[in-house]
Motif scaffolding. Structure first.
Motif, PDB file in Angstrom:
ATOM      1  N   GLU A 221       0.815  -1.128   0.239  1.00 31.64           N
ATOM      2  CA  GLU A 221      -0.038   0.042   0.027  1.00 31.64           C
ATOM      3  C   GLU A 221       0.858   1.254  -0.017  1.00 31.64           C
ATOM      4  O   GLU A 221       1.667   1.329   1.152  1.00 31.64           O
ATOM      5  CB  GLU A 221      -0.837  -0.195   1.398  1.00 31.64           C
ATOM      6  CG  GLU A 221      -1.824   1.315   1.263  1.00 31.64           C
ATOM      7  CD  GLU A 221      -2.871   1.097   2.392  1.00 31.64           C
ATOM      8  OE1 GLU A 221      -3.900   0.659   2.435  1.00 31.64           O
ATOM      9  OE2 GLU A 221      -2.288   1.529   3.709  1.00 31.64           O
ATOM     10  N   SER A 227      -3.964   9.996   0.134  1.00 30.94           N
ATOM     11  CA  SER A 227      -4.440   9.080  -0.721  1.00 30.94           C
ATOM     12  C   SER A 227      -3.642   7.853  -0.670  1.00 30.94           C
ATOM     13  O   SER A 227      -2.497   8.083  -0.626  1.00 30.94           O
ATOM     14  CB  SER A 227      -4.406   9.624  -2.328  1.00 30.94           C
ATOM     15  OG  SER A 227      -5.035   8.758  -3.162  1.00 30.94           O
ATOM     16  N   THR A 229      -2.978   3.735  -2.330  1.00 30.95           N
ATOM     17  CA  THR A 229      -3.158   3.003  -3.399  1.00 30.95           C
ATOM     18  C   THR A 229      -2.358   1.656  -3.267  1.00 30.95           C
ATOM     19  O   THR A 229      -1.348   1.450  -2.954  1.00 30.95           O
ATOM     20  CB  THR A 229      -2.501   3.709  -4.832  1.00 30.95           C
ATOM     21  OG1 THR A 229      -2.982   5.044  -4.970  1.00 30.95           O
ATOM     22  CG2 THR A 229      -2.411   2.568  -6.005  1.00 30.95           C
ATOM     23  N   VAL A 231      -0.820  -1.727  -4.524  1.00 27.75           N
ATOM     24  CA  VAL A 231      -0.140  -2.136  -5.416  1.00 27.75           C
ATOM     25  C   VAL A 231       0.292  -3.678  -5.545  1.00 27.75           C
ATOM     26  O   VAL A 231       0.994  -4.022  -4.650  1.00 27.75           O
ATOM     27  CB  VAL A 231       1.186  -1.509  -5.625  1.00 27.75           C
ATOM     28  CG1 VAL A 231       2.062  -1.762  -6.928  1.00 27.75           C
ATOM     29  CG2 VAL A 231       1.117  -0.017  -5.588  1.00 27.75           C
ATOM     30  N   TYR A 235       3.401  -5.362 -10.396  1.00 27.52           N
ATOM     31  CA  TYR A 235       3.064  -3.694 -10.642  1.00 27.52           C
ATOM     32  C   TYR A 235       3.950  -2.925  -9.890  1.00 27.52           C
ATOM     33  O   TYR A 235       4.528  -3.228  -8.700  1.00 27.52           O
ATOM     34  CB  TYR A 235       1.601  -3.468 -10.489  1.00 27.52           C
ATOM     35  CG  TYR A 235       0.435  -4.007 -11.483  1.00 27.52           C
ATOM     36  CD1 TYR A 235      -0.016  -3.218 -12.221  1.00 27.52           C
ATOM     37  CD2 TYR A 235       0.333  -5.416 -11.405  1.00 27.52           C
ATOM     38  CE1 TYR A 235      -0.820  -3.635 -13.235  1.00 27.52           C
ATOM     39  CE2 TYR A 235      -0.429  -5.997 -12.382  1.00 27.52           C
ATOM     40  CZ  TYR A 235      -1.080  -5.286 -13.330  1.00 27.52           C
ATOM     41  OH  TYR A 235      -1.974  -5.759 -14.179  1.00 27.52           O
ATOM     42  N   THR A 237       4.773   1.665  -8.899  1.00 24.36           N
ATOM     43  CA  THR A 237       3.910   3.099  -8.904  1.00 24.36           C
ATOM     44  C   THR A 237       4.820   4.199  -8.584  1.00 24.36           C
ATOM     45  O   THR A 237       5.917   3.928  -8.102  1.00 24.36           O
ATOM     46  CB  THR A 237       2.655   3.212  -7.966  1.00 24.36           C
ATOM     47  OG1 THR A 237       2.009   4.225  -8.158  1.00 24.36           O
ATOM     48  CG2 THR A 237       3.102   2.965  -6.571  1.00 24.36           C
ATOM     49  N   ALA A 246       0.701   7.496  -8.335  1.00 25.52           N
ATOM     50  CA  ALA A 246       0.278   7.423  -9.677  1.00 25.52           C
ATOM     51  C   ALA A 246      -0.557   6.037  -9.742  1.00 25.52           C
ATOM     52  O   ALA A 246      -0.120   4.954  -8.795  1.00 25.52           O
ATOM     53  CB  ALA A 246       1.458   7.255 -10.700  1.00 25.52           C
ATOM     54  N   GLN A 247      -1.407   5.827 -10.648  1.00 25.49           N
ATOM     55  CA  GLN A 247      -2.185   4.563 -11.037  1.00 25.49           C
ATOM     56  C   GLN A 247      -1.081   3.423 -11.123  1.00 25.49           C
ATOM     57  O   GLN A 247      -0.184   3.517 -12.229  1.00 25.49           O
ATOM     58  CB  GLN A 247      -3.141   4.666 -12.106  1.00 25.49           C
ATOM     59  CG  GLN A 247      -3.846   3.215 -12.498  1.00 25.49           C
ATOM     60  CD  GLN A 247      -4.931   3.206 -11.247  1.00 25.49           C
ATOM     61  OE1 GLN A 247      -5.296   3.963 -10.533  1.00 25.49           O
ATOM     62  NE2 GLN A 247      -5.272   1.918 -11.138  1.00 25.49           N
ATOM     63  N   PRO A 248      -1.148   2.381 -10.654  1.00 27.51           N
ATOM     64  CA  PRO A 248      -0.068   1.250 -10.752  1.00 27.51           C
ATOM     65  C   PRO A 248      -0.109   0.847 -11.908  1.00 27.51           C
ATOM     66  O   PRO A 248      -1.238   0.689 -12.873  1.00 27.51           O
ATOM     67  CB  PRO A 248      -0.519   0.360  -9.970  1.00 27.51           C
ATOM     68  CG  PRO A 248      -1.364   0.991  -8.779  1.00 27.51           C
ATOM     69  CD  PRO A 248      -1.935   2.016  -9.326  1.00 27.51           C
ATOM     70  N   VAL A 249       1.016   0.693 -12.744  1.00 28.58           N
ATOM     71  CA  VAL A 249       1.343   0.110 -13.927  1.00 28.58           C
ATOM     72  C   VAL A 249       2.184  -1.410 -13.845  1.00 28.58           C
ATOM     73  O   VAL A 249       2.887  -1.751 -12.804  1.00 28.58           O
ATOM     74  CB  VAL A 249       2.027   1.047 -14.869  1.00 28.58           C
ATOM     75  CG1 VAL A 249       1.491   2.324 -14.916  1.00 28.58           C
ATOM     76  CG2 VAL A 249       3.703   1.310 -14.096  1.00 28.58           C
TER      77      VAL A 249
END
Length: 355
Positions: A221, A227, A229, A231, A235, A237, A246-249
């Motif tokens: 996390e 905020s 996110t 992960v 993935y 981030t 950022a949105q995980p990629v």
């Protein structure tokens, strides 16, 4: 008037010192929902009956059967079934220093104890692994500054968190799974926090204070700017102070490495990975010590390590700077029957010396 002020200052200092000494000899347990004094003593103390009676008298608990979550209970270390274990330095290589308070940095050796508040700094070719009581470990990479704020000192006792502060550089964390209702392993970077229960992941801070997180196993996390996110494995981030993560990629796949070893050399090559801007290559010896670490632009690598057993870790790096999934290979480097690349001819007589 001045004498009264000095007396007050001295008394305050004495009280603070006494409190610090008392805390050093006690384990600080943070009460969780459902805890009672009896449950705590039964779980952790050698003599639950004695422990319960003394804590009830000394802990300023209004109701020993209903304690408020978050309250801190001090339990003498001598009462515990299990004694605390310090974090220790392992697999030290190159220049590694330990900074204790405002003292000058001291070189770190294998087996050195790491205390709360100590800072570890590695040189450009230095590395070290910090191991905790529960066998969680942190691999500190070259050119890194890591402050150890707090860590878990027991294998089976309580809910102590491990909290690290990565000021510069990179670490790889292997965290032993813990309680399912709390993320007890946390890494702080400028304006960002990563938290886990049990997993393997990388954290790196760039020169412009961007935090990159790459997850090998489990889930991490990442929190920043109020905020959080999640992960998952495979993935990564990016996050920076004042901005939400950022949105995980999806990380780039592991390179398909072909490895050739022998004749006192080690060679690796692989097809280019689509989307890769560069590659990360790390070489570990048989004891897990990081011997070489570099970033290269071409999908090939060569080195001449000493004879022995090694492991090579290769990852592709995308345009964001995120390192991809890991490719780990075993290799054996031998001296060879005739190490021609290490021979020297001297004089016209043709004297041949092996270096």
């Amino acid at each position: 008037m001045l004498s009264r002020w000095l007396t007050a200052v001295v008394l305050c200092l004495m009280a603070a010192t006494a409190q610090a000494d008392a805390n050093a000899d006690h384990w600080q347990y943070t009460v969780r929902p459902g805890d009672t004094l009896w449950n705590l003593c039964e779980r952790f103390a050698q003599d639950p009956v004695f422990c319960w009676r003394q804590l009830a008298a000394n802990s300023a608990v209004d109701d020993p059967y209903r304690m408020s979550p978050g309250k801190v209970i001090l339990i003498p270390l001598a009462w515990l079934k299990e004694q605390p274990m310090p974090a220790r330095a392992e697999r030290v290589n190159g220049q590694v220093w330990l900074l204790v308070g405002n003292n000058d940095p001291e070189p770190v050796e294998n087996g050195a104890e790491i205390a709360f508040g100590d800072t570890i700094e590695t040189g450009e070719a230095g590395s070290v692994v910090v191991r905790f009581a529960d066998n969680s470990e942190v691999a500190v990479k070259p050119d890194t500054v890591l402050k150890v704020n707090h860590y878990r000192r027991f294998v089976d006792v309580g809910n102590e968190p491990t909290e690290l502060q990565l000021e510069r550089g990179a670490i790889r964390n292997t965290v032993t799974p813990r309680d399912t209702d709390a993320r007890v392993f946390r890494v702080y970077t400028p304006g960002v926090m990563t938290a886990v229960r049990g997993t393997e992941y990388h954290v790196r801070v760039t020169d412009d204070a961007v935090t990159l997180s790459e997850v090998v196993k489990g889930e991490v996390e990442v929190a920043a700017a109020r905020s959080a996110t999640p992960v998952p494995a495979g993935y990564g981030t990016l996050a920076r102070d004042g901005q939400a993560p950022a949105q995980p990629v999806k990380l780039l796949p592991a390179p398909e490495v072909t490895l050739k070893a022998g004749g006192r050399s080690l060679r690796a090559e692989w097809p280019p990975v689509e989307g890769a801007e560069a590659y990360s290559v790390e070489l570990f010896d048989a004891d897990g010590v990081l011997r070489q670490s570099e970033q290269i632009s071409e999908p090939q690598w060569r080195a001449k390590p000493q004879a022995g057993e090694y492991q090579l870790l290769v990852r592709a790096i995308d345009a964001r700077g995120l390192r991809g999934q890991e490719r780990l290979l075993d290799a054996t480097v031998s001296k060879g029957a005739w190490p021609w690349d290490a021979l020297l001819f001297i004089g016209g007589a043709g004297l041949l010396l092996a270096l």
